[in-house]
Structure formats: structure tokens, C-alpha cells
Design a protein around this motif. Structure first.
Motif, PDB file in Angstrom:
ATOM      1  N   ALA A   1      -8.020  14.251  -8.265  1.00 16.94           N
ATOM      2  CA  ALA A   1      -7.212  14.964  -9.241  1.00 16.94           C
ATOM      3  C   ALA A   1      -7.387  14.374 -10.637  1.00 16.94           C
ATOM      4  O   ALA A   1      -7.077  15.021 -11.630  1.00 16.94           O
ATOM      5  N   PHE A   2      -7.871  13.122 -10.708  1.00 16.88           N
ATOM      6  CA  PHE A   2      -7.936  12.442 -12.007  1.00 16.88           C
ATOM      7  C   PHE A   2      -9.370  12.247 -12.467  1.00 16.88           C
ATOM      8  O   PHE A   2      -9.659  11.356 -13.255  1.00 16.88           O
TER       9      PHE A   2
ATOM     10  N   VAL B   1      -1.440   2.929 -11.036  1.00 14.66           N
ATOM     11  CA  VAL B   1      -0.384   1.930 -10.989  1.00 14.66           C
ATOM     12  C   VAL B   1       0.914   2.709 -11.060  1.00 14.66           C
ATOM     13  O   VAL B   1       1.141   3.442 -12.021  1.00 14.66           O
ATOM     14  N   LYS B   2       1.698   2.620 -10.052  1.00  6.12           N
ATOM     15  CA  LYS B   2       2.939   3.416  -9.936  1.00  6.12           C
ATOM     16  C   LYS B   2       2.647   4.904 -10.143  1.00  6.12           C
ATOM     17  O   LYS B   2       3.364   5.607 -10.859  1.00  6.12           O
ATOM     18  N   GLY B   3       1.534   5.358  -9.586  1.00  7.80           N
ATOM     19  CA  GLY B   3       1.215   6.778  -9.635  1.00  7.80           C
ATOM     20  C   GLY B   3       0.551   7.236 -10.928  1.00  7.80           C
ATOM     21  O   GLY B   3       0.207   8.399 -11.070  1.00  7.80           O
ATOM     22  N   VAL B   4       0.395   6.300 -11.902  1.00 10.65           N
ATOM     23  CA  VAL B   4      -0.234   6.697 -13.160  1.00 10.65           C
ATOM     24  C   VAL B   4      -1.599   6.026 -13.266  1.00 10.65           C
ATOM     25  O   VAL B   4      -1.709   4.813 -13.086  1.00 10.65           O
TER      26      VAL B   4
ATOM     27  N   LEU C   1       0.833  -1.200   0.000  1.00 10.52           N
ATOM     28  CA  LEU C   1       0.000   0.000   0.000  1.00 10.52           C
ATOM     29  C   LEU C   1       0.867   1.250   0.000  1.00 10.52           C
ATOM     30  O   LEU C   1       0.617   2.192  -0.747  1.00 10.52           O
ATOM     31  N   PHE C   2       1.894   1.227   0.841  1.00  7.95           N
ATOM     32  CA  PHE C   2       2.754   2.412   0.916  1.00  7.95           C
ATOM     33  C   PHE C   2       3.591   2.567  -0.359  1.00  7.95           C
ATOM     34  O   PHE C   2       3.884   3.676  -0.774  1.00  7.95           O
ATOM     35  N   ALA C   3       3.948   1.421  -0.980  1.00 10.92           N
ATOM     36  CA  ALA C   3       4.793   1.483  -2.173  1.00 10.92           C
ATOM     37  C   ALA C   3       3.980   1.879  -3.410  1.00 10.92           C
ATOM     38  O   ALA C   3       4.426   2.678  -4.223  1.00 10.92           O
ATOM     39  N   ASP C   4       2.774   1.317  -3.505  1.00 11.99           N
ATOM     40  CA  ASP C   4       2.017   1.526  -4.736  1.00 11.99           C
ATOM     41  C   ASP C   4       0.527   1.614  -4.448  1.00 11.99           C
ATOM     42  O   ASP C   4      -0.228   0.668  -4.662  1.00 11.99           O
ATOM     43  N   PRO C   5       0.058   2.758  -3.959  1.00 13.22           N
ATOM     44  CA  PRO C   5      -1.371   2.899  -3.684  1.00 13.22           C
ATOM     45  C   PRO C   5      -2.157   2.932  -4.986  1.00 13.22           C
ATOM     46  O   PRO C   5      -1.717   3.553  -5.952  1.00 13.22           O
ATOM     47  N   HIS C   6      -3.287   2.223  -5.030  1.00 18.45           N
ATOM     48  CA  HIS C   6      -4.055   2.148  -6.266  1.00 18.45           C
ATOM     49  C   HIS C   6      -5.199   3.151  -6.336  1.00 18.45           C
ATOM     50  O   HIS C   6      -5.626   3.521  -7.407  1.00 18.45           O
TER      51      HIS C   6
END
Lengths: 334, 334
Positions: B291-292, B318-321, B241-246
Motif C-alpha cells: 500500500a505504501f 512505526v506505529k502504522g506510519v 510484532l503484534f503491537a507494532d509490525p514494521h
């Protein structure tokens, strides 16, 4: 605790002075004097009237009379009744048990019915049960005692003939007072039916005198309970898996009782005031009726002494309430 | 099989202005020996869902669920009495405000012993022994003396330790901690968290930790469930979760952590507030603050699969995108 008690007792002194002054001056503001009322229809000469007034010490200036009275009270002498010539204290002590018995029964009725009614109303808030209890309480609170007493007498004593109209016990029974409480004395006398009789005489006055305290206690319990039921510690109690009865009856009620105890204490004053009317309606031979008779006969000594003693009782009860408070609320004790 | 399994839990409150949905189709599982953290802002329904599980909500709450299973038993079909046998024993809860969660009128010993007597049927001596043992366990010095203390004689941290001792009294399989450190000093917060984690390990119990503090989550939780406005928006093991929040909301929460801020720049925040009863948007509830956001987000939000943290989002990150997002798709194509 001792400091607390001494502080409380110290407050009693100015209160007593105030009460004595009020009792002393108010009864003298009434028109007429005891001697004129004693003579009744008979004509009394000016000289004879003045002589009796002089004997009673009532011709002296007011401040002198008051100071004399105060000195007597401080030496433990509450004076003698102008009418019966008996000591005020003795009369008070012989009549007070009757009032105490009636008041105790009334307050017990009020607490035994009022606290559960308030608790149930709070638990079932907003339901028809809550609304009807609170509606009845409001009616009870607004009920004028003398009218309520007469209504009950007309219905239960007159129409249904279930209860006697007035007095403390049927004239069939006679026994010397031991405790002064008719319920106990009638049992001690061993006469068959005496207790039953004493009890039946007590029912209506108890209801009449207990109505207002009952209404006040029910309303106070409900509002205190409503507040407490929303507290975090009630949620904690429920989270332990306790039964609703234990959550409400132990955890919530213990906290809700704190303001209710104060209310009960305050009701004692209301009770003694109500006793005056109730005793008059039911010819109950207690201090209420005694005081009313004394006012009508301008029996200065009885009115003064009686008021002082009643005030003393109320102050003692309030002191007892303050002490109880410490027991029920640990935050005060420590 | 999971220890705790909640499927589609919905909690609605009857208010003066209609139904308010505090929890909206939330599903949740917690395994034995696991620490599950539920994260969200105030009003995200995290406490309410757990209170519903414990059966501690007021009667105005309407609770529905497809399944509310604990330790293989569905709680929905149980009678109140059967349910009370579970809560406080196998499933216990501690709360946000330790000072007001203990009953001010009873001693620590009484409040601890009560649980032991009701669920374990211990006698006085056994209760005392176990209470002292429990107080030692939660790190309270001189436990024998503490037993006779009243809550107002203790600090907040001490009270919370007593609350934890009470919750642990019957060795529960599941402990629910509702923001257990929010009301405490920072130094005490760390102590209480350490204590909870240590006890969780030692007893092998499951712990559901409700918090709004991502720092607490990072230090303690194994798995995290993020809730927003009564809905579950994402669920992942803590590291992932901390590495890659969806979900964009999770990402925004993490970005708002002071530890992650870039020195010298303004601390990021999420504009707007959680929607309440009257400004609840149609479609995705987070759309007004996202924001999206895209036009179709106002129609509704899709639940993603396990690989995307069950994110309730049409364009999960996914990875912020954001995946399949028109704006980003154009860039990739160009």
C-alpha cells in the motif's frame, strides 16, 4: 480369511468350465483327426477309420462328447492319451516338474535381477544408468522368444560352445527321478559332475524364458518405486536419520512391492505360455513340448486335460498371490 | 550461543524453465528452549528452508549458506553419515500431513522402535518400554495396544501424536514442526498445539514452528520471523510484532486476522498473490502488493536494523506510519 479363500475357490468353478469348453472345442476346430494322423503314410480303409473313431467315442455328437468328458473330469479322470494310451494326469505329473523347474529358475532370475534393477533405475532416475536399464528392458520385452532362443544357441552353444544345445542333462548321466527336479536329483544321485551338467543345460532356457518377465518386473518396479519415493512417509523415514539403503530398501521397497507382486503373479501365465516355445526350442521335456506334440498329433485328451491342468496351476498361483498380498499390505488384512 | 544459526541460506531448484529461487538469503537463529515461529503464505519458502536444514530436499535442490550451524557444529562440512547421526536424534521434524507421513506397511511399534535402535542402540525390551513411555507422553490411551496398530487404524490427530512421539524419541534439542495442525480438525489443532508447547517446556527443547496461522503464532511463539516469497522480511518478539509490525506485509497479515476486523465491515485482505518463478518483480518483492509503494522500491529494498525488526523495507512502519515516506512527510510538514 476363510471367507476370502472360499470366495476365491468358488470363482474357480466357472473358470474351469470355461477353460474345459474352450480346450474341448478349439482342438476339434483343427482340420484332421487323431486316427488319420496315427495312420500316417499308410492307407487306411474307410471302415477301419470309422471303427477306430467309434472305439475312441469320437463319432458321437459334440455335445455328447463334451458332457461325457465333463463327467469323467468331475470323477477325477482326465482321460488317456490317444497316442501313448497312458493316463493324461500321469503324463502331466511326470513332465510337470521339468516345466516347474525351468519356470521357477526363470522367475527367480527375473525377480533377483528385475527388482534391484528397477529400484536402482528409480533411485538414479534420469541418469544414463536409468535410461540404459530401461532401454535394455524395452528390448527384452519386445524380444520374440523363438528368435532370442535361437540367437543364444547360435552364439553360446554354437560359436562359443559354452553351453549344450538341448535337453536337460548330458546323456552320460542316468539316475531315476526322485523329485523330478534335475538340479536336486543330480545332487541326490551323487554322480560326480551331474549337477554341473544339469546346471549348464538349464542356463540358456532360463535366460530365454526369464527375459520377458525380467523386463516387465524391472519396469514395474521402477514405476512403483518412483511413485513411492515421492511419498511423505519416505521423507519421514529420511528425517529419522536412517541410511539411504534402509530408506529405499525397507520403507520404500515394502510399499513398492505391492504392485510388483501382482505383476509377478501375472507373469506366471506368461511363463507357461513362454515355456511352450522355450521347451520346443531347447527340446526340454516338459509340459510345453508335450502340449505342442499333442496338438500336432490331434491328441484330444492330452490337449484338453493339459490345458485344464495348466489353467488350474495358473489359478492356484493367482490365489497364492492374493494371499501374499494380504501379508504384504496390512490395509487388506484388517 | 544460539542452538541453531543459519546465515544467508539460499535454496534454488533446477526446473525445466531455469533456476527457481525458493529461499533467498534467509538468516535465522533459534536459542535453546525457545519457540521460534516462521510465518508466511504458501510459497514463502518457510518449509523449504527447514527441509534444507534437515537435508530432506530432493537432489534437484541447490543449497548454499554462509553458515548452517546447529549446536556449535557447522552442518555444511559434515558428511552425509555424520549428518544422519544428528537428524532424527538431536534435530527432529514433524510434518503437515500426519496420515501420509507414517509408513502404511509398518506398525507404530516398528516405526517408533526404529529410531530408538538406530540412534540409541536399544534392545527389543528397552525399545518397547521407551515406546510405551513416549506414547503415554503424547497422550495416547492404551499405548501397549497402539504399538501393534497400523497407521490406517488411527485418526489424523492420533497419527500426529505418534509422529510427535517419534520425533521426541531421542530427546532432541530442536524440534521443527512444519504446519503440524493444518490438516487436523479445529478441536484437535488446539490439543496438538498444547501438547507441543507442554513438551517443549518439559524437555527444554527449542521449537521451530512453521505456520501461516497468526492465531497459532500469538498463542505459542516467543519470537516470530516473517517470510515472504523466500525472503525474511521481519523478525520480532511475538508481543512487539503484534503491537507494532514494521514491515507492511506483516501489518497486512495482522490486519487480515478476523479477530482484528471491525464488526460489520468487510474483512481486509492482501490483493494479489505471492510472486512465482515467472512473475518475480525486480527490487522489493512485496512492492506490487504494497500500500505504501514508492518508485525507489522497484530498485531494491534496504534491510533495517534490529530496532526496526530487521524489516526488509525502505519505509518501515512505526506505529502504522511509514518512516520517511514522501506522502506522509508532506502531511507532517503542512
Amino acid at each position: 480369511m476363510l471367507r476370502f479363500l472360499l470366495g476365491r475357490l468358488a470363482i474357480l468353478i466357472p473358470t474351469f468350465l470355461g477353460v474345459s469348453l474352450i480346450a474341448f472345442s478349439f482342438i476339434r476346430m483343427l482340420p484332421g483327426d487323431p486316427v488319420m494322423l496315427m495312420s500316417g503314410e499308410r492307407v487306411m480303409s474307410e471302415e477301419r477309420h470309422a471303427a477306430i473313431m467309434h472305439d475312441l467315442g469320437l463319432d458321437r455328437p459334440m455335445p455328447v462328447q463334451y458332457l461325457n468328458y465333463l463327467t469323467d473330469v468331475l470323477s477325477g479322470d482326465l482321460g488317456t492319451s490317444i497316442v501313448t494310451k497312458r493316463p493324461v494326469l500321469g503324463e502331466f505329473l511326470s513332465l510337470f516338474p521339468a516345466t516347474l523347474e525351468l519356470s521357477l529358475c526363470a522367475i527367480i532370475l527375473a525377480v533377483v535381477l528385475g527388482v534391484p534393477a528397477g529400484v536402482f533405475a528409480a533411485v538414479k532416475r534420469g541418469t544414463w544408468f536409468d535410461q540404459s536399464i530401461m532401454g535394455v528392458a524395452l528390448v527384452g520385452y519386445s524380444m520374440p522368444i523363438f528368435w532370442w532362443g535361437l540367437l543364444l544357441i547360435i552364439f553360446f552353444s554354437g560359436y562359443l560352445q559354452w553351453t549344450p544345445v538341448s535337453g536337460r542333462i548330458s546323456l552320460m548321466y542316468f539316475f531315476p527321478p526322485v523329485t523330478g527336479f534335475m538340479l536336486i536329483d543330480s545332487l541326490l544321485s551323487g554322480q560326480p559332475g551331474a549337477f554341473r551338467s544339469a546346471f549348464s543345460y538349464l542356463i540358456l532356457p532360463t535366460i530365454v524364458l526369464g527375459t520377458i518377465p525380467l523386463a516387465v518386473i524391472a519396469r514395474q518396479t521402477r514405476s512403483a518405486m518412483l511413485e513411492v519415493l515421492g511419498e511423505d512417509y519416505v521423507r519421514t523415514a529420511r528425517s529419522k536419520g536412517l541410511s539411504p539403503l534402509r530408506v529405499v530398501g525397507v520403507h520404500a521397497l515394502r510399499n513398492a512391492l505391492i504392485p510388483v507382486i501382482t505383476t509377478i503373479g501375472l507373469q506366471v501365465g506368461v511363463l507357461l505360455a513362454g515355456a511352450i516355445l522355450t521347451e520346443t526350442i531347447f527340446s526340454w521335456p516338459g509340459i510345453g513340448k508335450w502340449m505342442v506334440d499333442a496338438v500336432f498329433k490331434r491328441d484330444y485328451a492330452v490337449v484338453q486335460g493339459g490345458l485344464l491342468l495348466i489353467a488350474g496351476v495358473i489359478m492356484l498361483v493367482n490365489l497364492a498371490v492374493d494371499i501374499t498380498y494380504g501379508f504384504i499390505n496390512p490395509r487388506i488384512r484388517h | 550461543m544460539a542452538l541453531l544459526e543459519i546465515q544467508n541460506l539460499t535454496v534454488e531448484f533446477q526446473t525445466a524453465s531455469g533456476l527457481f529461487r525458493a529461499v533467498d538469503n534467509v538468516s535465522l537463529t533459534c536459542d535453546r528452549g525457545e519457540i521460534l515461529s516462521i510465518v508466511g503464505e504458501s510459497g514463502s519458502g518457510k518449509s523449504v528452508s527447514m527441509l534444507a536444514l534437515m537435508g530432506l530436499l530432493p537432489w534437484t535442490a541447490k543449497i548454499t549458506a554462509d553458515r548452517l550451524a546447529f549446536d556449535g557444529k557447522d552442518l555444511i562440512g559434515l558428511s552425509p553419515r555424520q549428518r544422519r547421526n544428528i537428524i532424527g536424534k538431536d534435530m527432529a521434524m514433524i510434518f503437515q500431513e500426519p496420515m501420509s507421513s507414517l509408513n502404511p506397511c509398518f506398525t507404530v511399534g516398528f516405526q517408533l522402535g526404529e529410531t530408538l535402535r538406530i540412534h540409541m542402540g536399544m534392545n527389543r525390551a528397552q525399545r518397547r518400554e521407551r515406546s510405551i513411555e513416549l506414547l503415554k507422553l503424547v497422550g495416547i490411551p492404551a499405548p501397549e495396544e497402539r504399538l501393534s496398530n497400523f497407521p490406517h487404524q488411527m485418526s489424523g490427530g492420533m497419527s500426529q501424536r505418534v509422529m510427535i512421539a517419534m520425533a521426541l524419541a531421542c530427546n532432541p534439542k530442536l524440534l521443527i514442526a512444519d504446519e503440524p495442525t493444518t490438516a487436523l480438525d479445529v478441536t484437535i489443532q488446539a490439543q496438538i498445539l498444547d501438547l507441543l508447547v507442554r513438551l517443549q517446556k518439559e524437555n527444554g527443547m527449542a521449537l521451530v514452528l512453521i505456520t501461516h496461522d497468526m492465531g497459532v503464532v500469538a498463542e505459542t511463539a516467543h519470537r516470530v520471523q516473517v517470510q515472504y516469497a523466500g525472503q525474511k522480511v521481519e523478525e520480532q518478539p511475538v508481543g512487539q510484532l503484534f503491537a507494532d509490525p514494521h514491515h507492511p506485509y506483516t501489518a497486512a497479515l495482522l490486519a487480515a486476522l478476523p479477530e482484528r476486523a471491525v464488526a460489520g465491515e468487510k474483512l481486509p485482505s492482501i490483493a494479489g498473490v505471492v510472486p512465482g518463478q515467472h512473475d518475480r518483480p525486480t527490487g522489493c518483492l512485496f512492492a506490487p502488493r504494497c500500500a505504501f509503494v514508492q518508485p525507489d522500491c522497484h530498485q531494491g529494498a534496504r534491510r533495517q536494523g534490529r530496532e526496526l525488526g530487521e524489516a526488509l523495507c525502505n519505509y518501515p512502519l512505526v506505529k502504522g506510519v511509514p518512516l520517511d515516506h514522501p506522502a506522509f512527510a508532506v502531511k507532517e510538514g503542512a
